[in-house]
Motif scaffolding. Sequence first.
Motif, PDB file in Angstrom:
ATOM      1  N   GLY A  44      16.591   7.245   2.799  1.00  0.00           N
ATOM      2  CA  GLY A  44      15.784   7.965   3.772  1.00  0.00           C
ATOM      3  C   GLY A  44      14.670   7.059   4.275  1.00  0.00           C
ATOM      4  O   GLY A  44      14.890   5.909   4.616  1.00  0.00           O
ATOM      5  N   GLN A  45      13.427   7.579   4.290  1.00  0.00           N
ATOM      6  CA  GLN A  45      12.308   6.767   4.761  1.00  0.00           C
ATOM      7  C   GLN A  45      11.694   5.909   3.658  1.00  0.00           C
ATOM      8  O   GLN A  45      10.744   5.159   3.904  1.00  0.00           O
ATOM      9  N   THR A  46      12.253   5.988   2.455  1.00  0.00           N
ATOM     10  CA  THR A  46      11.728   5.220   1.334  1.00  0.00           C
ATOM     11  C   THR A  46      12.467   3.891   1.188  1.00  0.00           C
ATOM     12  O   THR A  46      13.695   3.857   1.190  1.00  0.00           O
ATOM     13  N   VAL A  47      11.722   2.805   1.075  1.00  0.00           N
ATOM     14  CA  VAL A  47      12.274   1.501   0.725  1.00  0.00           C
ATOM     15  C   VAL A  47      12.048   1.298  -0.765  1.00  0.00           C
ATOM     16  O   VAL A  47      10.948   1.537  -1.279  1.00  0.00           O
ATOM     17  N   ILE A  48      13.088   0.874  -1.469  1.00  0.00           N
ATOM     18  CA  ILE A  48      13.036   0.750  -2.923  1.00  0.00           C
ATOM     19  C   ILE A  48      13.171  -0.719  -3.288  1.00  0.00           C
ATOM     20  O   ILE A  48      14.224  -1.325  -3.091  1.00  0.00           O
ATOM     21  N   GLU A  49      12.110  -1.278  -3.797  1.00  0.00           N
ATOM     22  CA  GLU A  49      12.097  -2.678  -4.217  1.00  0.00           C
ATOM     23  C   GLU A  49      12.681  -2.784  -5.624  1.00  0.00           C
ATOM     24  O   GLU A  49      12.206  -2.147  -6.556  1.00  0.00           O
ATOM     25  N   GLU A  92       4.328   7.645   3.560  1.00  0.00           N
ATOM     26  CA  GLU A  92       3.417   8.774   3.418  1.00  0.00           C
ATOM     27  C   GLU A  92       2.507   8.628   2.199  1.00  0.00           C
ATOM     28  O   GLU A  92       1.713   9.534   1.912  1.00  0.00           O
ATOM     29  N   ASN A  93       2.597   7.508   1.479  1.00  0.00           N
ATOM     30  CA  ASN A  93       1.760   7.318   0.293  1.00  0.00           C
ATOM     31  C   ASN A  93       0.276   7.420   0.665  1.00  0.00           C
ATOM     32  O   ASN A  93      -0.178   6.864   1.661  1.00  0.00           O
ATOM     33  N   LEU A 126      -5.000 -10.085  -3.539  1.00  0.00           N
ATOM     34  CA  LEU A 126      -3.620  -9.816  -3.900  1.00  0.00           C
ATOM     35  C   LEU A 126      -3.429  -8.303  -4.026  1.00  0.00           C
ATOM     36  O   LEU A 126      -4.411  -7.555  -4.086  1.00  0.00           O
ATOM     37  N   PRO A 127      -2.174  -7.832  -4.103  1.00  0.00           N
ATOM     38  CA  PRO A 127      -1.943  -6.386  -4.185  1.00  0.00           C
ATOM     39  C   PRO A 127      -2.677  -5.678  -5.322  1.00  0.00           C
ATOM     40  O   PRO A 127      -3.087  -4.519  -5.178  1.00  0.00           O
ATOM     41  N   CYS A 128      -2.876  -6.364  -6.463  1.00  0.00           N
ATOM     42  CA  CYS A 128      -3.536  -5.704  -7.587  1.00  0.00           C
ATOM     43  C   CYS A 128      -4.975  -5.325  -7.279  1.00  0.00           C
ATOM     44  O   CYS A 128      -5.578  -4.522  -8.003  1.00  0.00           O
ATOM     45  N   ALA A 129      -5.552  -5.879  -6.209  1.00  0.00           N
ATOM     46  CA  ALA A 129      -6.902  -5.485  -5.819  1.00  0.00           C
ATOM     47  C   ALA A 129      -6.940  -4.062  -5.272  1.00  0.00           C
ATOM     48  O   ALA A 129      -8.010  -3.462  -5.186  1.00  0.00           O
ATOM     49  N   TYR A 130      -5.765  -3.525  -4.922  1.00  0.00           N
ATOM     50  CA  TYR A 130      -5.688  -2.207  -4.292  1.00  0.00           C
ATOM     51  C   TYR A 130      -4.991  -1.165  -5.157  1.00  0.00           C
ATOM     52  O   TYR A 130      -5.288   0.017  -5.049  1.00  0.00           O
ATOM     53  N   THR A 131      -4.042  -1.601  -5.963  1.00  0.00           N
ATOM     54  CA  THR A 131      -3.220  -0.652  -6.700  1.00  0.00           C
ATOM     55  C   THR A 131      -2.905  -1.159  -8.092  1.00  0.00           C
ATOM     56  O   THR A 131      -2.729  -2.370  -8.303  1.00  0.00           O
ATOM     57  N   ASP A 132      -2.812  -0.243  -9.040  1.00  0.00           N
ATOM     58  CA  ASP A 132      -2.420  -0.596 -10.410  1.00  0.00           C
ATOM     59  C   ASP A 132      -0.909  -0.760 -10.540  1.00  0.00           C
ATOM     60  O   ASP A 132      -0.405  -1.044 -11.634  1.00  0.00           O
ATOM     61  N   LEU A 133      -0.180  -0.585  -9.448  1.00  0.00           N
ATOM     62  CA  LEU A 133       1.279  -0.676  -9.468  1.00  0.00           C
ATOM     63  C   LEU A 133       1.758  -2.068  -9.072  1.00  0.00           C
ATOM     64  O   LEU A 133       2.884  -2.244  -8.642  1.00  0.00           O
ATOM     65  N   ALA A 134       0.891  -3.071  -9.237  1.00  0.00           N
ATOM     66  CA  ALA A 134       1.208  -4.455  -8.885  1.00  0.00           C
ATOM     67  C   ALA A 134       1.244  -5.301 -10.147  1.00  0.00           C
ATOM     68  O   ALA A 134       0.593  -4.993 -11.138  1.00  0.00           O
ATOM     69  N   LEU A 143       0.824  -1.207   0.000  1.00  0.00           N
ATOM     70  CA  LEU A 143       0.000   0.000   0.000  1.00  0.00           C
ATOM     71  C   LEU A 143       0.862   1.262   0.000  1.00  0.00           C
ATOM     72  O   LEU A 143       0.365   2.360  -0.285  1.00  0.00           O
ATOM     73  N   ALA A 144       2.148   1.109   0.305  1.00  0.00           N
ATOM     74  CA  ALA A 144       3.067   2.248   0.319  1.00  0.00           C
ATOM     75  C   ALA A 144       3.743   2.484  -1.031  1.00  0.00           C
ATOM     76  O   ALA A 144       4.498   3.447  -1.186  1.00  0.00           O
TER      77      ALA A 144
END
Length: 278
Positions: free
Chosen positions: A105-110, A126-127, A241-249, A38-39
């Motif tokens: 910083g506070q961002t995790v980068i996958e 903060e997303n 699954l994540p795609c149920a919440y975001t198009d970034l999955a 979600l972030a």
Amino acid sequence: MNATTAQSTETAFESFEADWQEWHAAHERHRAHPHGFLAVTHLHWLGPEPAALDGVPGTWSAVNDLVTVVLEPGETLELEQQAFPAGETVIGPIAERGGLNLSSGQTVIELAKRGGEYIVRPRNPENALLRGYQGTPAYSPDAAYAVRGTYVPFEVPRPTAVGAAVEGIQHVYEAPGEIRFKLAGQELALTAFNGHAPGSLLVLFTDQTSGKTTYAANRSLSMVPAADGAVELDFNRAVNLPCAYTDLATCPLPPAENRLPVPIEAGEKIPYERQDQQ
């Protein structure tokens, strides 16, 4: 039914419901992790030409199964608390469906590989999707949807190609067998993939509620078969699954044979964030 039997049945249901509530609360906490999906703020596909990426320091490219990151002085990027130097760093190769978590910083980068391509997904607590998350609606637990089944291994595991929530890529999973069970008076089966934990299985499925009360593309259910193949499919624990919440999955879709011809009125429903899109 005598009073003793009725009391025993009521007590068993109360225990079943309490176990579900505890599981559901833990699953929601995991989903709302500050660096969970979600972030995710962006989804970047890497190519051979170096490119600056929104939400991420440096310039990035991918050639011959290796990722190159170039940092300017003052830009920060770390892997397991080890800072990258200014200039060029080469990472990889990464296995399909594998990945690394970098930080700035506070961002995790996958940094991960999906469908044979490298992706970069920054995750920032903060997303807006995470900050506005209300929880996921679900059916009330119903013991009728916790059914016994049998895991039947294939003679040889079957490579199984499935589509993805993102057009243009395909996932290939190894299916070790299928799970056979009975529900709503019908004999059914689901092709199973290896789960995340050793010895566990994962099924992706749709059913006759999909696109109505549950997310249209997929839901998933995890289980652990016993040594004799006995397995419990508790569809009350079917999750989005994540795609149920975001198009970034880049979530996988179920194999064709896992489109169940019965309604599974159990488990998680369409997220609030998607209810106006169904």
